[in-house]
Scaffold this motif. Structure first.
Motif, PDB file in Angstrom:
ATOM      1  N   VAL A 242      95.068  26.827  29.864  1.00  0.00           N
ATOM      2  CA  VAL A 242      94.930  28.289  29.809  1.00  0.00           C
ATOM      3  C   VAL A 242      93.857  28.731  30.800  1.00  0.00           C
ATOM      4  O   VAL A 242      94.027  29.693  31.552  1.00  0.00           O
ATOM      5  CB  VAL A 242      94.590  28.776  28.379  1.00  0.00           C
ATOM      6  CG1 VAL A 242      94.440  30.293  28.353  1.00  0.00           C
ATOM      7  CG2 VAL A 242      95.657  28.343  27.386  1.00  0.00           C
ATOM      8  N   ARG A 243      92.741  27.995  30.824  1.00  0.00           N
ATOM      9  CA  ARG A 243      91.659  28.313  31.780  1.00  0.00           C
ATOM     10  C   ARG A 243      92.157  28.225  33.217  1.00  0.00           C
ATOM     11  O   ARG A 243      91.881  29.089  34.043  1.00  0.00           O
ATOM     12  CB  ARG A 243      90.491  27.327  31.614  1.00  0.00           C
ATOM     13  CG  ARG A 243      89.471  27.868  30.787  1.00  0.00           C
ATOM     14  CD  ARG A 243      88.038  27.592  30.909  1.00  0.00           C
ATOM     15  NE  ARG A 243      87.447  28.213  29.724  1.00  0.00           N
ATOM     16  CZ  ARG A 243      87.191  29.493  29.612  1.00  0.00           C
ATOM     17  NH1 ARG A 243      87.394  30.311  30.624  1.00  0.00           N
ATOM     18  NH2 ARG A 243      86.717  29.993  28.494  1.00  0.00           N
ATOM     19  N   THR A 244      92.888  27.163  33.497  1.00  0.00           N
ATOM     20  CA  THR A 244      93.427  26.992  34.855  1.00  0.00           C
ATOM     21  C   THR A 244      94.306  28.188  35.221  1.00  0.00           C
ATOM     22  O   THR A 244      94.231  28.714  36.331  1.00  0.00           O
ATOM     23  CB  THR A 244      94.253  25.686  34.926  1.00  0.00           C
ATOM     24  OG1 THR A 244      93.414  24.623  34.486  1.00  0.00           O
ATOM     25  CG2 THR A 244      94.741  25.403  36.327  1.00  0.00           C
ATOM     26  N   LEU A 245      95.101  28.623  34.256  1.00  0.00           N
ATOM     27  CA  LEU A 245      96.008  29.758  34.494  1.00  0.00           C
ATOM     28  C   LEU A 245      95.222  31.024  34.842  1.00  0.00           C
ATOM     29  O   LEU A 245      95.457  31.641  35.881  1.00  0.00           O
ATOM     30  CB  LEU A 245      96.856  30.002  33.232  1.00  0.00           C
ATOM     31  CG  LEU A 245      97.819  31.184  33.294  1.00  0.00           C
ATOM     32  CD1 LEU A 245      99.090  30.795  34.034  1.00  0.00           C
ATOM     33  CD2 LEU A 245      98.183  31.678  31.893  1.00  0.00           C
ATOM     34  N   VAL A 246      94.281  31.394  33.983  1.00  0.00           N
ATOM     35  CA  VAL A 246      93.621  32.694  34.177  1.00  0.00           C
ATOM     36  C   VAL A 246      92.625  32.651  35.340  1.00  0.00           C
ATOM     37  O   VAL A 246      92.457  33.642  36.055  1.00  0.00           O
ATOM     38  CB  VAL A 246      92.943  33.203  32.880  1.00  0.00           C
ATOM     39  CG1 VAL A 246      93.971  33.388  31.781  1.00  0.00           C
ATOM     40  CG2 VAL A 246      91.825  32.275  32.401  1.00  0.00           C
ATOM     41  N   GLU A 247      91.979  31.508  35.535  1.00  0.00           N
ATOM     42  CA  GLU A 247      90.957  31.440  36.596  1.00  0.00           C
ATOM     43  C   GLU A 247      91.565  31.405  37.996  1.00  0.00           C
ATOM     44  O   GLU A 247      90.900  31.738  38.969  1.00  0.00           O
ATOM     45  CB  GLU A 247      90.050  30.220  36.381  1.00  0.00           C
ATOM     46  CG  GLU A 247      89.098  30.455  35.213  1.00  0.00           C
ATOM     47  CD  GLU A 247      88.178  29.283  34.927  1.00  0.00           C
ATOM     48  OE1 GLU A 247      88.322  28.233  35.583  1.00  0.00           O
ATOM     49  OE2 GLU A 247      87.332  29.421  34.030  1.00  0.00           O
ATOM     50  N   ASN A 248      92.814  30.986  38.101  1.00  0.00           N
ATOM     51  CA  ASN A 248      93.455  30.922  39.420  1.00  0.00           C
ATOM     52  C   ASN A 248      94.456  32.048  39.660  1.00  0.00           C
ATOM     53  O   ASN A 248      95.118  32.086  40.701  1.00  0.00           O
ATOM     54  CB  ASN A 248      94.160  29.571  39.585  1.00  0.00           C
ATOM     55  CG  ASN A 248      93.153  28.443  39.670  1.00  0.00           C
ATOM     56  OD1 ASN A 248      92.485  28.280  40.689  1.00  0.00           O
ATOM     57  ND2 ASN A 248      92.993  27.700  38.584  1.00  0.00           N
ATOM     58  N   ALA A 249      94.566  32.944  38.664  1.00  0.00           N
ATOM     59  CA  ALA A 249      95.591  33.990  38.757  1.00  0.00           C
ATOM     60  C   ALA A 249      95.343  34.930  39.938  1.00  0.00           C
ATOM     61  O   ALA A 249      96.246  35.198  40.742  1.00  0.00           O
ATOM     62  CB  ALA A 249      95.643  34.782  37.456  1.00  0.00           C
ATOM     63  N   TRP A 250      94.121  35.429  40.067  1.00  0.00           N
ATOM     64  CA  TRP A 250      93.852  36.387  41.148  1.00  0.00           C
ATOM     65  C   TRP A 250      93.995  35.719  42.517  1.00  0.00           C
ATOM     66  O   TRP A 250      94.521  36.307  43.466  1.00  0.00           O
ATOM     67  CB  TRP A 250      92.471  37.031  40.970  1.00  0.00           C
ATOM     68  CG  TRP A 250      92.234  38.052  42.042  1.00  0.00           C
ATOM     69  CD1 TRP A 250      91.362  37.985  43.069  1.00  0.00           C
ATOM     70  CD2 TRP A 250      92.957  39.291  42.218  1.00  0.00           C
ATOM     71  NE1 TRP A 250      91.485  39.093  43.885  1.00  0.00           N
ATOM     72  CE2 TRP A 250      92.453  39.909  43.383  1.00  0.00           C
ATOM     73  CE3 TRP A 250      93.989  39.919  41.505  1.00  0.00           C
ATOM     74  CZ2 TRP A 250      92.926  41.127  43.848  1.00  0.00           C
ATOM     75  CZ3 TRP A 250      94.472  41.140  41.974  1.00  0.00           C
ATOM     76  CH2 TRP A 250      93.934  41.725  43.133  1.00  0.00           C
ATOM     77  N   ASP A 251      93.551  34.461  42.611  1.00  0.00           N
ATOM     78  CA  ASP A 251      93.718  33.726  43.865  1.00  0.00           C
ATOM     79  C   ASP A 251      95.213  33.622  44.217  1.00  0.00           C
ATOM     80  O   ASP A 251      95.596  33.676  45.394  1.00  0.00           O
ATOM     81  CB  ASP A 251      93.095  32.331  43.714  1.00  0.00           C
ATOM     82  CG  ASP A 251      92.844  31.696  45.071  1.00  0.00           C
ATOM     83  OD1 ASP A 251      92.352  32.412  45.968  1.00  0.00           O
ATOM     84  OD2 ASP A 251      93.177  30.512  45.245  1.00  0.00           O
TER      85      ASP A 251
END
Ligand code: ADP
Length: 627
Positions: A242-251
Motif C-alpha cells: 500500500v505504501r509503495t502504491l501511494v508513495e509512487n502515485a504522483w511520480d
C-alpha cells in the motif's frame, strides 16, 4: 462521437491490398478483378444455400458494449454492404467493427468466431447482420454454416530482453519502462489490441502531490491516501505494498506527463474513492494511456507487440522463469524467451464465472456471483495469468476479495451509460424513490446496499450542474443527449416529471432530494448526521452544491463485477512469491493479476494508479534481472 463504418462487397481485396482503412467503399468494377477465386466460390455457395435475398437495405438495432445500428444492403444474391453506427470502445470493440463486417462480406457468411476480448461487440455485429439477413428473406442457419477458414501458420520462436504478458495498463507501463531502460521488449496479447480493462475504466487515477496547493486545499496528503486505502480494504492489504502504491502515485502521473499524457485541471472524488484526489485524463475513459504508450512506441524502437496470441504456460528452466509458451492466432505454437525477466500482467478474473463462484464461496462477500451477475470487464479477463503463475508454484492471496460496483448497465453490466461525474453531484434512489446507502462510501457497502433493494435496481439522480448545455459527455465519452434519446438516461424539467419517467413515487423522490439538498446547504441540518452516514455533499470548488438546477437526470443501474483484488503474491519489487515464501526468479507481476494490495475493498481510482506504479517497478526490475 458516433462512428459510422461502411464495407462494400468485392471491394475488400483491393481495399486490403491498398491498405485503405477509410470508411468509403471503392467502385465495384475496379475491385472485382482483385476478388480471389476462393472468395467468389464462398459467395456463390452462400447464395446457393440461402436461396438469395430480397434486394434492399435492412436495419437492425443491437447492443454491444453500447447501442449499435447495423445496416446491411443486399443484392439478389449477395451481402453487398454493411454500415455500422457504433460507439464501441477504441482499442477493444472498435477494431472488431472494422474487421468483422469485412470478414462477413469476404466469406458471404456468418460462421466467424467472436474476437477474443470483444465478444459483446462481435456477437452484436453477427446478431445484427443475422437479423437483416432474416428481414431480407435469407437463410441465417445456412450463412452460419459458412465458416471463415484460416490455415495454421508455422510454429514460431522469438526472443527479447524482457517479455511482457498482457497489453493492458500494467503490461504497457512495464513495456515502456523496460524500453526506457534500454531493453528490447516483446508484449504478448491475447486480443487484437492493447487496452484490457484499463481501456474501459472511467479514467480516474488517484495520486497526491504532497504539500501542493491542491492537496492542502483538500486536507489531503500521501499519508491520508495511505490510511484511506489501507482502512478502506479492512486492513487486509499488505502495508508495504500500500505504501509503495501511494508513495509512487504522483511520480507515476509525472512520468505519464513526461510521455505526453494530458490530465484535466483539478481533482475529483470518483465513486468509492472516498476523497477528492482523482486525476482525470483529457482523453476519454482509459484511452489516453494507450494513446500515450502508442505514441511512445512510434518514436522509439524496441517494443514488439504480438497480438491475437494467448499465453498458455510459463517456461521454467532450473527454477527460473525464462519465457512463455503461447498459442498463435491460427492455433500455431509461439514460444517467447526472455534474456532478462518476464512480466505477468494479464489482469484479473472478473469474466471467469467458475473462479468467481469458487472464491466467493470462501469469503461469501456477495449473495451470488453466478452467470446472472454481469461484469464491467472485457471478456478476455479470465484469470489466465493466475493459472500460469500457480503452475510455477506462485502463492495466491485473498482470492475471495472480489469487488462489485453498483453502477452496471442493466443489459450488459458495463459502465457505459453511467451518467455521474463526481460523487458529490448525485444520489442513488431505489425503485421506491428512496435513498438507501451512503453514496460517498465504500464500493462494497454501496453494492451490498443495492443487493437489498427491490429488483436489485437503482437510479442515479443528479441535476444539470454536470451537463449545463445538455450535450456534454459522461466519463465514458457518451453524450448525455444521446443517452436520453436512446432511453438509457432520463431528463426532465421537474423532479416530479423525472419520477414519472423512471416510475418511482414522486413524493418520495422529492423528499430524498430535499433532504440531500438541506445537507449540502448546511442550514437546518448543519451538524446533523446524514441518515446513511454520508459526508461528501459539496466539492471544494463548489461545482456541486445540491440537486436543484433543472433539468434533472436519472439513469438505471445494477450490481456488476468490477475488480478482483486477490491474485498472485508479490513483494514491493513485484517479484512473484512462491507458496514457501521464496521469490520465483525471473518472474514479475503487476496490475490486477496480483493480490494483497487493495485488501477486501479497493478504493475507486486506485486501480489505474496500481497499473502505473507496479507496472513501472516490474518493467525496471525485469530489465535488471539476470540469470
Ligand atoms: P491491468 O489493469 O492489470 O493492466 P488489464 O485488464 O488492463 O489489466 O489488461 C490485461 C491484459 O491482458 C488484457 O489486454 C488481456 O487481453 C490480456 N490477457 C489476458 N489473458 C491473457 C493471455 N493468456 N495471454 C495474453 N494476454 C492476455
Amino acid at each position: 462521437m458516433r462512428k459510422s463504418r461502411r464495407f462494400a462487397a468485392l471491394a475488400m481485396a483491393a481495399m486490403m491490398a491498398a491498405s485503405v482503412t477509410g470508411c468509403q467503399s471503392k467502385p465495384a468494377e475496379t475491385t472485382a478483378a482483385a476478388t480471389t477465386a476462393a472468395e467468389t466460390t464462398a459467395a456463390e455457395t452462400a447464395a446457393e444455400k440461402t436461396g438469395a435475398y430480397a434486394a434492399g437495405t435492412y436495419t437492425a438495432k443491437v447492443t454491444g458494449m453500447k447501442e449499435m445500428t447495423v445496416k446491411v444492403t443486399f443484392s439478389d444474391d449477395k451481402i453487398e454492404d454493411i454500415v455500422l453506427e457504433h460507439e464501441e470502445t477504441p482499442g477493444i470493440g472498435e477494431p472488431v467493427c472494422e474487421s468483422m463486417p469485412k470478414d462477413i462480406i469476404e466469406i458471404q457468411g456468418l460462421g466467424i468466431d467472436a474476437v477474443s476480448g470483444a465478444t459483446l461487440t462481435s456477437n452484436a455485429i453477427l446478431d445484427g447482420v443475422a437479423d437483416c439477413v432474416k428481414q431480407a428473406g435469407g437463410d441465417v442457419d445456412a450463412l452460419k454454416a459458412v465458416k471463415k477458414e484460416v490455415a495454421q501458420a508455422e510454429d514460431e520462436e522469438m526472443t527479447a530482453d524482457v517479455v511482457v504478458i498482457g497489453a493492458g495498463g500494467a503490461g504497457m507501463a512495464a513495456a515502456v519502462t523496460a524500453n526506457q531502460a534500454g531493453k528490447s521488449v516483446i508484449v504478448i496479447e491475447k486480443t487484437s489490441n492493447m487496452g484490457g480493462n484499463t481501456a474501459l475504466a472511467g479514467g480516474a487515477l488517484n495520486a497526491v502531490d504532497d504539500g501542493s496547493e491542491v492537496a492542502k486545499a483538500r486536507n489531503d496528503s500521501v499519508e491520508f491516501h495511505y490510511e484511506q486505502t489501507f482502512k478502506g480494504g479492512d486492513e487486509q492489504g499488505d502495508p508495504e505494498l500500500v505504501r509503495t502504491l501511494v508513495e509512487n502515485a504522483w511520480d507515476g502521473v509525472e512520468w505519464l506527463k513526461s510521455l505526453g499524457m494530458e490530465f484535466q485541471d483539478g481533482v475529483f472524488t470518483v465513486t468509492g474513492g472516498m476523497w477528492e484526489r482523482a486525476h482525470k485524463p483529457v482523453e476519454p475513459e482509459g484511452s489516453g494511456f494507450f494513446k500515450t504508450y502508442k505514441a511512445y512506441m512510434e518514436k522509439n524502437d524496441g517494443i514488439t507487440m504480438v497480438y491475437n496470441t494467448k499465453a498458455e504456460h510459463l517456461i521454467e528452466e532450473d527454477g527460473v522463469v525464462t519465457g512463455v509458451e503461447c498459442t498463435g492466432e491460427t492455433g500455431n505454437k509461439v514460444t517467447v524467451k526472455a534474456t532478462n525477466g518476464v512480466v505477468l500482467a494479464t489482469g484479473g478474473f472478473g469474466q471467469n464465472v467458475e473462479l468467481r463462484e469458487k472464491y466467493n464461496a470462501e469469503t461469501k462477500l456477495w449473495p451470488t456471483l453466478d452467470e446472472s451477475i454481469p461484469s464491467t470487464n472485457t471478456t478476455a479477463i479470465t484469470g489466465d495469468g493466475i493459472a500460469m503463475a500457480e503452475e510455477v508454484g506462485a502463492e495466491l492471496v485473498q482470492m475471495g476479495n472480489i469487488q462489485m460496483l453498483p453502477l452496471g448497465d442493466p443489459k450488459t453490466g458495463s459502465l457505459s451509460g453511467n451518467i455521474e461525474h463526481a460523487v458529490e453531484s448525485r444520489i442513488f434512489v431505489n425503485k421506491e424513490g428512496n435513498r438507501f446507502v451512503n453514496e460517498g462510501g465504500r464500493r462494497d457497502e454501496m453494492t451490498l446496499g443495492l443487493f437489498a433493494q427491490p429488483d436489485t435496481t437503482m437510479f442515479i439522480v443528479m441535476d444539470s450542474d454536470t451537463y449545463p448545455n445538455g450535450d456534454e459527455v459522461n466519463n465514458f465519452n457518451e453524450k448525455i443527449s444521446d443517452l436520453v434519446a436512446a432511453g438509457r438516461a432520463y431528463k426532465a424539467d421537474t423532479l416530479e416529471e423525472l419520477a414519472e419517467q423512471i416510475g418511482v413515487p414522486a413524493e418520495n423522490l422529492v423528499k430524498s432530494v430535499d433532504e440531500y439538498n438541506r445537507h449540502c446547504q448546511g442550514g437546518d441540518l448543519e451538524g446533523q448526521e446524514d441518515e446513511f452516514g454520508r459526508t461528501l455533499f459539496t466539492d471544494t470548488d463548489k461545482v456541486n452544491n445540491g440537486i436543484n438546477n433543472a433539468p434533472y437526470y436519472a439513469a438505471m443501474r445494477v450490481p456488476t463485477v468490477h475488480h478482483t483484488m486477490g491474485g498472485v503474491k508479490i513483494n514491493t519489487n513485484t517479484e512473484v512469491i512462491d507458496t514457501e515464501g521464496n521469490v520465483i526468479p525471473g518472474l514479475y507481476a503487476a496490475g490486477e493479476v496480483t493480490g494483497g494490495i487493495h485488501g477486501s475493498n479497493r478504493l475507486g481510482g486506485n486501480a489505474l494508479t496500481d497499473t502505473v506504479v507496479f507496472g513501472r517497478i516490474a518493467g525496471t526490475n525485469a530489465s535488471a534481472y539476470t540469470k
